[in-house]
Scaffold this motif. Structure first.
Motif, mmCIF file in Angstrom:
data_model
loop_
_atom_site.group_PDB
_atom_site.id
_atom_site.type_symbol
_atom_site.label_atom_id
_atom_site.label_comp_id
_atom_site.label_asym_id
_atom_site.label_seq_id
_atom_site.Cartn_x
_atom_site.Cartn_y
_atom_site.Cartn_z
ATOM 1 N N ILE A 106 0.810 -1.222 0.000
ATOM 2 C CA ILE A 106 0.000 0.000 0.000
ATOM 3 C C ILE A 106 0.845 1.276 0.000
ATOM 4 N N GLY A 107 2.149 1.145 0.116
ATOM 5 C CA GLY A 107 3.033 2.307 0.032
ATOM 6 C C GLY A 107 4.478 1.859 -0.002
ATOM 7 N N TRP A 108 5.293 2.540 -0.791
ATOM 8 C CA TRP A 108 6.714 2.196 -0.837
ATOM 9 C C TRP A 108 7.525 3.416 -1.258
ATOM 10 N N ALA A 109 8.756 3.435 -0.828
ATOM 11 C CA ALA A 109 9.671 4.519 -1.189
ATOM 12 C C ALA A 109 11.097 4.031 -1.014
ATOM 13 N N VAL A 110 11.969 4.462 -1.902
ATOM 14 C CA VAL A 110 13.404 4.181 -1.791
ATOM 15 C C VAL A 110 14.158 5.447 -2.161
ATOM 16 N N SER A 111 15.275 5.687 -1.501
ATOM 17 C CA SER A 111 16.087 6.865 -1.793
ATOM 18 C C SER A 111 17.429 6.717 -1.096
ATOM 19 N N GLN A 112 18.288 7.714 -1.280
ATOM 20 C CA GLN A 112 19.606 7.714 -0.660
ATOM 21 C C GLN A 112 19.950 9.111 -0.190
ATOM 22 N N ASP A 113 20.988 9.201 0.609
ATOM 23 C CA ASP A 113 21.535 10.499 0.972
ATOM 24 C C ASP A 113 22.441 10.986 -0.150
ATOM 25 N N PRO A 114 22.529 12.292 -0.363
ATOM 26 C CA PRO A 114 23.397 12.817 -1.435
ATOM 27 C C PRO A 114 24.871 12.840 -1.029
ATOM 28 N N ILE A 115 25.384 11.668 -0.681
ATOM 29 C CA ILE A 115 26.799 11.501 -0.349
ATOM 30 C C ILE A 115 27.292 10.256 -1.064
ATOM 31 N N ASP A 116 28.615 10.078 -1.133
ATOM 32 C CA ASP A 116 29.156 8.885 -1.771
ATOM 33 C C ASP A 116 28.728 7.639 -0.994
ATOM 34 N N ILE A 117 29.053 6.500 -1.512
ATOM 35 C CA ILE A 117 28.497 5.219 -1.097
ATOM 36 C C ILE A 117 28.481 5.022 0.414
ATOM 37 N N SER A 118 27.437 5.523 1.061
ATOM 38 C CA SER A 118 27.242 5.380 2.498
ATOM 39 C C SER A 118 25.927 6.040 2.854
ATOM 40 N N MET A 119 25.771 6.367 4.129
ATOM 41 C CA MET A 119 24.548 7.016 4.589
ATOM 42 C C MET A 119 24.898 7.980 5.713
ATOM 43 N N GLN A 120 24.018 8.952 5.922
ATOM 44 C CA GLN A 120 24.223 9.895 7.012
ATOM 45 C C GLN A 120 23.868 9.245 8.344
ATOM 46 N N ARG A 121 24.640 9.547 9.355
ATOM 47 C CA ARG A 121 24.446 8.936 10.666
ATOM 48 C C ARG A 121 23.104 9.314 11.288
ATOM 49 N N ASP A 122 22.544 10.463 10.877
ATOM 50 C CA ASP A 122 21.279 10.899 11.480
ATOM 51 C C ASP A 122 20.062 10.192 10.891
ATOM 52 N N GLY A 123 20.267 9.319 9.906
ATOM 53 C CA GLY A 123 19.154 8.544 9.350
ATOM 54 C C GLY A 123 18.191 9.360 8.514
ATOM 55 N N GLU A 124 18.670 10.454 7.933
ATOM 56 C CA GLU A 124 17.775 11.355 7.203
ATOM 57 C C GLU A 124 17.070 10.658 6.045
ATOM 58 N N ALA A 125 17.794 9.844 5.266
ATOM 59 C CA ALA A 125 17.183 9.186 4.109
ATOM 60 C C ALA A 125 16.103 8.204 4.538
ATOM 61 N N LEU A 126 16.370 7.421 5.582
ATOM 62 C CA LEU A 126 15.374 6.459 6.043
ATOM 63 C C LEU A 126 14.167 7.181 6.642
ATOM 64 N N THR A 127 14.399 8.248 7.372
ATOM 65 C CA THR A 127 13.294 9.051 7.902
ATOM 66 C C THR A 127 12.403 9.525 6.756
ATOM 67 N N ARG A 128 13.047 9.995 5.706
ATOM 68 C CA ARG A 128 12.319 10.523 4.553
ATOM 69 C C ARG A 128 11.473 9.452 3.875
ATOM 70 N N VAL A 129 12.062 8.275 3.623
ATOM 71 C CA VAL A 129 11.303 7.256 2.904
ATOM 72 C C VAL A 129 10.216 6.627 3.774
ATOM 73 N N LEU A 130 10.458 6.523 5.089
ATOM 74 C CA LEU A 130 9.404 6.027 5.978
ATOM 75 C C LEU A 130 8.198 6.953 5.936
ATOM 76 N N ASN A 131 8.430 8.245 6.045
ATOM 77 C CA ASN A 131 7.318 9.194 6.007
ATOM 78 C C ASN A 131 6.614 9.180 4.653
ATOM 79 N N LYS A 132 7.388 9.054 3.593
ATOM 80 C CA LYS A 132 6.800 9.041 2.255
ATOM 81 C C LYS A 132 5.962 7.784 2.034
ATOM 82 N N ALA A 133 6.475 6.630 2.463
ATOM 83 C CA ALA A 133 5.739 5.377 2.289
ATOM 84 C C ALA A 133 4.470 5.367 3.122
#
Length: 774
Positions: A651-678
Motif C-alpha cells: 500500500i506504500g513504498w519509497a526508496v532513496s539515498q543520501d546525497p553523499i558517496d556510497i554510504s549514509m548519514q548517521r542521522d538517518g535522514e534518508a530512512l526518515t524521509r522514505v518512511l514518512n513518504k511510504a
C-alpha cells in the motif's frame, strides 16, 4: 479495488546532453567527427592486447586521472561519467540548487562499471596484499559507484537507480528515467551510463570469439565487434519545469519497452522475437505506429548472432524503407553505455538534419535482411520519431522512442492508469532451508544460524548447495551458487501459477543484486591474471555480469516480459511495484541472492562491513549469510478476475539515498524521509503499524542511522521490531527482499507491517503492506 486515476501526462524532455568517449570528449567534438565519417577504433595502448584475436578498440590510450579532476579512489567509468555530467548540466541551463532535492533523481546504467577497480583489487587479493587496498577503492568496484558520485554532485534526494542489464543498461536507464517524470515522481532526472575497456573485458569477448580483427562493420560480411568505452548523460525534465524555466527541449522521450529472450546466456533468439517484443512494447508505450518511425539506431554489434536476429525483427515490423544504422562503427561497442551514447549521437546529427551512417558497409552479410542501411553519401533527412535499440547478455532487450523536430506541439503523452499492487507468492531460501513457514518461529526465538569458522575468524550462515532435479531447473546445474538460490526461491514464489509468467509479455522478472556471482567472478579473474588472458574462461565470463541471475530466471521459467536488473533488491522491488501499479505489466516477480567465499569475507572485512571474532556463539551483527529471495507482485484486478489467492497488499513504498558517496548519514535522514513518504502513500499513521522488519546491518553507521530514523518517525510508539538478517545472516543483495518476505509471511490479515532499513550501498527503503488471506 482497481483505481482508474489517469497519471503521468507530462512528457519527459531532454534539455541537456554530455558525452565523453575517444571519438569526442564533448558533444561538439563527437558531432564533428561523425559528420566527417571518422572513427576512433585503434590498437589498444593502455594494456597489452596483442594476444587477442584483435587488438583494436575505441579506448583512451592513457590513464585519465591526471586529466579529470576527481578523487583518486574513483573508478575509470566514474571519471567518464563526471565529465559527461558536467557538460550535460551546463547545456541544460539548470541550477539544481533551485530545485527541490526530493524532486531530483538519478538513473544510470552500466554493464561493467567498477571493473577496472575490481581488477586492481583482484590482483592484490591474488598476491595476498588485500590489506594494502584503500577501503574506498572497494566501494569503487560496485557497478553503482558512478550513480553514488553523481547523486552527490547534483544533491539528489529522489529515486536512485542503477540498471545493469548488460548492453541494454543505459537505454533502459533513459526509459526508466522518463517514466519517473511521466508518473510525477521527479521533475529532473540525470540519466545515462558508462563503461570501460579493460583487459578482463577484452579477454572475455576474445574467449567468446566475438572480436573482429578489423574495424567493426555491422551488417557487413566482416563478422565481429570492436569494443569501446565512454559515458553519456542526458538531463530529463518534466514539461512543467521546462515551461517554467523556459528550457530548450532537444527531444522528447515518448516511451520505452523491455523484454526477455528467455533463450541463452549470451546469444539472442535467432528469429529476433525478443527484439521485436521490446520494440513493440516501446511503440505501444509511446502510442506510435511503426510507419511513424523515421530512423532506427540499431544495436548492430557486428556479430553474426546479433545482426541477423535484429534485422529479421526490424524487417517484420518496419519493412525495408526505414533508414537504419549502427553507430558502433564509429566508436565501437560501449557495452552498457551504448544506449545513451547512441542516443546522443542520433540527436546531435538530427539537429543538422542528418542521419548517422554505417561506416565500412559496402555489402550486406548473408543472413542479414536487406534494409535501408544509411550510407555517408545519402544520410540527409529530417527525422522526427526515432527508435534506439540495445540488447544484452541474458536476453535483456531495450528499445526507446524519441521525438525531435516534431510538428506536433502537444505536450500530452499517453496516460497511465493505476491499479492496486498485491503479493501472490514469496520464496526465501537461507542457511535454514526454505523458511517461508518457519520464519515466525525463528524470528520470535531470535535463533542465530551463523557459525564460527575458527580458521578464518569469520562467522557466516552458509546455505547448502541445491541439487536441481526438476525439468525447469536441471539445465542450470552448473550455474553460480547464488543463482541457484534465486531460482529455488523464484520457483516457490511462482508456485502453481508459474504458467501465468511463461511466454506472457505482460509478466516480467526484475533482478536486484549488488554484486555479481562471487565464485565465478573469482574463477574468471584468476584465469585472466594468473593465466594467459587469451585463454580466459569463457564459461565464467557471462556470469560476472550482474544480470546473469535475472537472465537465468527468465530462461528457467520462460519469462519474456519486462526483464532487467537493478542494483539492490530494494530498488528492484520498488521498480517492479511501479510497473504493476502503472499497468506496464500485469505481474512482475523480483529475485535476489547472495553467495559467500573466503575472499569475499576478507573484502567485507576490509570494507568495514564485518568483523572477525573468536566467539563460539558469535554476535549476530557480525554474521554474513547466503540466501535467495523472491516475491511475486500482481495487479489486483488481474488476481480478482482469475480468482487468485493474495498473501498481502503493498500500500506504500519509497526508496532513496543520501546525497553523499556510497554510504549514509548517521542521522538517518534518508530512512526518515522514505518512511514518512511510504506511510503517506499508504495513508497510514505511525501508530497503526503492527510490526517492523528491519535491516540495520552493514557498514558501521547503519545501526545508528536506523535507530535515529525510527525514533523520529515512531516517537513514543511501542512497535515490535524483528531483524531477519540477524537470524539468517546478512546478505547485502538479498537483505531488503528478505525483510519484505518476512513481513509478508508474518503479517496477520488486516494488520499493517513495514519492511525498512538500508542496503550496503546506502539505499534507504520502506515498504508498507497489509496482510491478507491469513
Amino acid at each position: 479495488m482497481s483505481h482508474t486515476k489517469a497519471s503521468g501526462t507530462s512528457a519527459a524532455h531532454i534539455v541537456g546532453m554530455g558525452v565523453y568517449c575517444p571519438l569526442g570528449k564533448s558533444c561538439a567534438q563527437l558531432e564533428k567527427a561523425m559528420l566527417y565519417g571518422q572513427d576512433s577504433i585503434t590498437p589498444v595502448e593502455l594494456f597489452d592486447a596483442s594476444m587477442f584475436l584483435s587488438e583494436l578498440a575505441s579506448s583512451f590510450p592513457y590513464d585519465l586521472k591526471g586529466e579529470i579532476k576527481a578523487a583518486d579512489w574513483m573508478d575509470r567509468a566514474t571519471l567518464f561519467t563526471i565529465t559527461a555530467y558536467n557538460e550535460a548540466l551546463k547545456q541544460s541551463g539548470l541550477n539544481l540548487s533551485e530545485i527541490e532535492p526530493e524532486r531530483i533523481s538519478v538513473c544510470l546504467g552500466s554493464s561493467h562499471a567498477g571493473l577496472v577497480s575490481t581488477e586492481d583489487v583482484a590482483v592484490k587479493a591474488l598476491n595476498a596484499e588485500l590489506e594494502k587496498v584503500d577501503p574506498k577503492t572497494l566501494a569503487a568496484t560496485l557497478v553503482s559507484s558512478s550513480t553514488s558520485v553523481i547523486k552527490r554532485l547534483c544533491g539528489a534526494k529522489g529515486r536512485m537507480l542503477t540498471i545493469s542489464s548488460a548492453c541494454a543498461s543505459s537505454n533502459s536507464a533513459i526509459g526508466v528515467a522518463a517514466e519517473l517524470v511521466r508518473t510525477d515522481q521527479a521533475d529532473v532526472v540525470i540519466a545515462g551510463g558508462a563503461d570501460t575497456v579493460s583487459v578482463s573485458v577484452m579477454a572475455g569477448f576474445n574467449a567468446l570469439r566475438a572480436l573482429s580483427p578489423e574495424k567493426t562493420a555491422p551488417f557487413s560480411p566482416q563478422i565481429g565487434l570492436s569494443l569501446g568505452e565512454g559515458a553519456g548523460i542526458v538531463v530529463l525534465v518534466s514539461d512543467r519545469l521546462r515551461a517554467q524555466l523556459n528550457l530548450v527541449s532537444l527531444a522528447r522521450v515518448l516511451g520505452y519497452g523491455l523484454s526477455g529472450d528467455a533463450h541463452h546466456a549470451t546469444s539472442p533468439d535467432q528469429d529476433g522475437t525478443g527484439a521485436e517484443n521490446a520494440m513493440r512494447s516501446a511503440l505501444n508505450d509511446a502510442d506510435v505506429a511503426p510507419i511513424q518511425i523515421s530512423y532506427i539506431n540499431a544495436h548492430g554489434t557486428g556479430t553474426e548472432a546479433n545482426d541477423g536476429a535484429e534485422t529479421r525483427a526490424m524487417k517484420r515490423m518496419f519493412g525495408s524503407q526505414v533508414p537504419v544504422s549502427s553507430t558502433k562503427s564509429y566508436y565501437g561497442h560501449t557495452l552498457g553505455a551504448s544506449g545513451v551514447i547512441e542516443t546522443i549521437s542520433t540527436l546531435l546529427l538530427a539537429q543538422e538534419n542528418k542521419l548517422p551512417a554505417n561506416l565500412r558497409l559496402e555489402d550486406v552479410r548473408k543472413g542479414c535482411e536487406h534494409l535501408n542501411y544509411v550510407k555517408l553519401m545519402d544520410n540527409s533527412g529530417a527525422p522526427q520519431k526515432l527508435l534506439i535499440n540495445n540488447f544484452g547478455f541474458g536476453g535483456n532487450n531495450s528499445s526507446l522512442v524519441l521525438e525531435v523536430n516534431g510538428k506536433n506541439t502537444s505536450n500530452e503523452v499517453p496516460a497511465y492508469k493505476e491499479d492496486d499492487v498485491v503479493i501472490t507468492g514469496i520464496g526465501l531460501h537461507t542457511c535454514a532451508g526454505d523458511v517461508k513457514e518457519s520464519s515466525a518461529e525463528h524470528l520470535k526465538s531470535q535463533q542465530c544460524f551463523a557459525q564460527l569458522d575458527e580458521e578464518t575468524g569469520f562467522t557466516s550462515a552458509l546455505s547448502n548447495i541445491p541439487r536441481f532435479t526438476s525439468k525447469e531447473l536441471r539445465p542450470f546445474a552448473r550455474t553460480a551458487r547464488s543463482t541457484k538460490f534465486a531460482l529455488l526461491a523464484l520457483k516457490d514464489a511462482l508456485g502453481d501459477e508459474h504458467d501465468l509468467y511463461a511466454e506472457n509479455l505482460r509478466s516480467g522478472i526484475i533482478s536486484g543484486v549488488v554484486f555479481g556471482a562471487q565464485k565465478p567472478t573469482e574463477k574468471y579473474l584468476e584465469s585472466v591474471f594468473l593465466g594467459n588472458p587469451a585463454l580466459a574462461n569463457a564459461h565464467f565470463f557471462p556470469m560476472i555480469t550482474l544480470n546473469a541471475t535475472g537472465g537465468a530466471a527468465s530462461m528457467a521459467f520462460q519469462i519474456k516480459g519486462f526483464t532487467t536488473t537493478v542494483t539492490g533488491s530494494a530498488s528492484a522491488a520498488a521498480y517492479a511495484a511501479d510497473l504493476v501499479k502503472y499497468q506496464r505489466q500485469d505481474r512482475a516477480a523480483v529475485v535476489s541472492c547472495d553467495e559467500l567465499t573466503p575472499a569475499l569475507e576478507k573484502i567485507y572485512h576490509r570494507a568495514g562491513v564485518v568483523a572477525k571474532t573468536k566467539e563460539k556463539r558469535p554476535r549476530r551483527a557480525q554474521s554474513l549469510g547466503e540466501a535467495g529471495a523472491a516475491i511475486a507482485l500482481e495487479r489486483r484486478s488481474e488476481v480478482d478476475a482469475r480468482g487468485g489467492q493474495v498473501q498481502g497488499k503493498l500500500i506504500g513504498w519509497a526508496v532513496s539515498q543520501d546525497p553523499i558517496d556510497i554510504s549514509m548519514q548517521r542521522d538517518g535522514e534518508a530512512l526518515t524521509r522514505v518512511l514518512n513518504k511510504a506511510l503517506s502513500a499508504a495513508n497510514v499513521a505511525a501508530d497503526n503499524i503492527h510490526q517492523i522488519m528491519l535491516l540495520d546491518q552493514g557498514p558501521s553507521v547503519t545501526k545508528s542511522a536506523c535507530s535515529k530514523a525510527l525514533a523520529k518517525v515512531f516517537s513514543g510508539e511501542s512497535i515490535q521490531i524483528y531483524r531477519p538478517a540477524q537470524i539468517y545472516g546478512y546478505g547485502p543483495s538479498s537483505g531488503p527482499l528478505m525483510a519484505l518476505n518476512c513481513a509478508v509471511a508474518n503479517t496477520p490479515n488486516g494488520k499493517i507491517s513495514i519492511a525498512a532499513g538500508y542496503d550496503v550501498v546506502g539505499e534507504a527503503f520502506a515498504f508498507v503492506l497489509e496482510g491478507e488471506g491469513k
